[in-house]
Design an enzyme around this catalytic site. Sequence first.
Site, PDB file in Angstrom:
ATOM      1  N   ASN A  28      -5.525  12.448  -0.175  1.00 38.41           N
ATOM      2  CA  ASN A  28      -4.687  11.652   0.734  1.00 38.41           C
ATOM      3  C   ASN A  28      -5.612  10.932   1.713  1.00 38.41           C
ATOM      4  O   ASN A  28      -6.840  11.118   1.698  1.00 38.41           O
ATOM      5  CB  ASN A  28      -3.669  12.540   1.466  1.00 38.41           C
ATOM      6  N   LYS A  29      -5.017  10.126   2.567  1.00 36.18           N
ATOM      7  CA  LYS A  29      -5.788   9.317   3.517  1.00 36.18           C
ATOM      8  C   LYS A  29      -6.868  10.142   4.201  1.00 36.18           C
ATOM      9  O   LYS A  29      -6.639  11.269   4.625  1.00 36.18           O
ATOM     10  CB  LYS A  29      -4.823   8.732   4.555  1.00 36.18           C
ATOM     11  N   ARG A  86       0.842  -1.199   0.000  1.00 37.75           N
ATOM     12  CA  ARG A  86       0.000   0.000   0.000  1.00 37.75           C
ATOM     13  C   ARG A  86       0.874   1.245   0.000  1.00 37.75           C
ATOM     14  O   ARG A  86       2.101   1.150   0.124  1.00 37.75           O
ATOM     15  CB  ARG A  86      -0.919  -0.009   1.226  1.00 37.75           C
ATOM     16  N   GLY A  87       0.204   2.420  -0.061  1.00 38.77           N
ATOM     17  CA  GLY A  87       0.940   3.682  -0.100  1.00 38.77           C
ATOM     18  C   GLY A  87       1.290   3.999  -1.549  1.00 38.77           C
ATOM     19  O   GLY A  87       1.737   3.119  -2.299  1.00 38.77           O
ATOM     20  N   ALA A  88       1.059   5.254  -1.957  1.00 35.49           N
ATOM     21  CA  ALA A  88       1.095   5.598  -3.381  1.00 35.49           C
ATOM     22  C   ALA A  88       2.384   5.190  -4.111  1.00 35.49           C
ATOM     23  O   ALA A  88       2.321   4.465  -5.110  1.00 35.49           O
ATOM     24  CB  ALA A  88       0.810   7.085  -3.538  1.00 35.49           C
ATOM     25  N   ASP A 133      -1.927  10.769  -2.482  1.00 35.14           N
ATOM     26  CA  ASP A 133      -2.222   9.669  -3.408  1.00 35.14           C
ATOM     27  C   ASP A 133      -2.455  10.160  -4.819  1.00 35.14           C
ATOM     28  O   ASP A 133      -2.244   9.431  -5.776  1.00 35.14           O
ATOM     29  CB  ASP A 133      -3.435   8.877  -2.915  1.00 35.14           C
ATOM     30  N   ARG A 172      -6.893  -0.362  -7.170  1.00 37.30           N
ATOM     31  CA  ARG A 172      -7.267   0.747  -6.278  1.00 37.30           C
ATOM     32  C   ARG A 172      -7.286   2.008  -7.139  1.00 37.30           C
ATOM     33  O   ARG A 172      -6.296   2.291  -7.825  1.00 37.30           O
ATOM     34  CB  ARG A 172      -6.272   0.892  -5.104  1.00 37.30           C
TER      35      ARG A 172
END
Length: 380
Positions: A263-264, A64-66, A253, A98
């Site tokens: 973003n989150k 995960r994470g861009a 992201d 995603r």
Amino acid sequence: MADQYAQTRGDNRPAGIPVIRWEEPPEGPVVVLLDQTRLPAEEMELVCTDAPALVEAIRALAVRGAPLLGIAGAYGVALAAARGFDVDDAATALAGARPTAVNLSVGVRRAQSAHQAALAKTGDSRQAASAALAAARQLHQEDARASDRMAEHGLALLDELQSGGGHRILTHCNTGSLVSGGEGTAFAVALAAHRAGRLRRLWVDETRPLFQGARLTAYEAARNDLPYTLLTDNAAGSLFAAGEVDAVLIGADRIAADGSVANKVGSYPLAVLARYHHVPFIVVAPVTTVDLGTPDAASIEVEQRPGYEVTDIVAPQVPVMGGGGGIPVAPLGTPAYNPAFDVTPPELVTAIVTEEGTVSPVTAKGLAELCSRSRQPTVD
Ligand SMILES: CSC[C@@H](O)[C@@H](O)C(=O)COP(=O)(O)O
């Protein structure tokens, strides 16, 4: 369970196993991931033997994470090519796993284009597979270098905004070496401040619903001996009110052409708080996260995730993969609103820091100029 979609192996592994790597055992190439759903309880690897396994791992947030999603997507294309699967089908499935993090489709496209170009040139599928792998490896290395430069630019900006006394930084979600080929984005800046002796405190938002802050950022902060403190997301307001935050540092992201930052979920409320309390709100992201093809906030697709992530406490000890829930908190059947991201408008963002430099104030023109400075991707 993890074992249903990819082989899980190893426990008691030494700290610091790579977040992603390519291996070529006799049975054929594989992409090996550090399974982030199990952190910090255990360091386990997931061995993906084909692109569908990687798609599942991406959906489950094992990877995960861009920036890391971009790298994983590129390796996924290389894996499909090396194992003789249809590369275009694999690319479509990977890019769609995603929707919000633009890096995923950027990474997929990069390996897919390298594959297509080599196939057109040589007509040889083995050479085309090698070209896709070379593209994935190059992206991986570039991301590590970009991390270093973001850390330099970000620390310079922090020092410029506030001199003396050390920095008290509030961060959200997880943006360290778990999301990158290097030391990450926002977290890399905090790490650079720490190494320079200028990090007074890293405030870590727990980041509900999936606790990327509590599980992953706290894990990375502890491993790097950072002075850090964990807080619930809804404690941030009182922290600002007490004058305990000098800057907010987050990743992204997708950054739209007008400077809107996805973003989150929970990043936007921090931006509002920061503005009210006159605290800089800084976004740190590689240029690959800036998507000039997405004009504004309204054009960003925000991933909606299953309601059980909100109605239940989903912890790494609880098997979440395969669609199960965690420990129920709300009454059975409670409807839940669960966007994975929110979008912060450019007027609330003090600066966007990339490996190519910093844009402040955040304007469409400034972002476009910065992107044009960025070296066009090349494939070895
Ligand atoms: C450099 S990472 C930036 C973002 O990808 C990060 O802050 C984030 O929102 C990650 O979300 P996740 O849902 O855990 O993939």
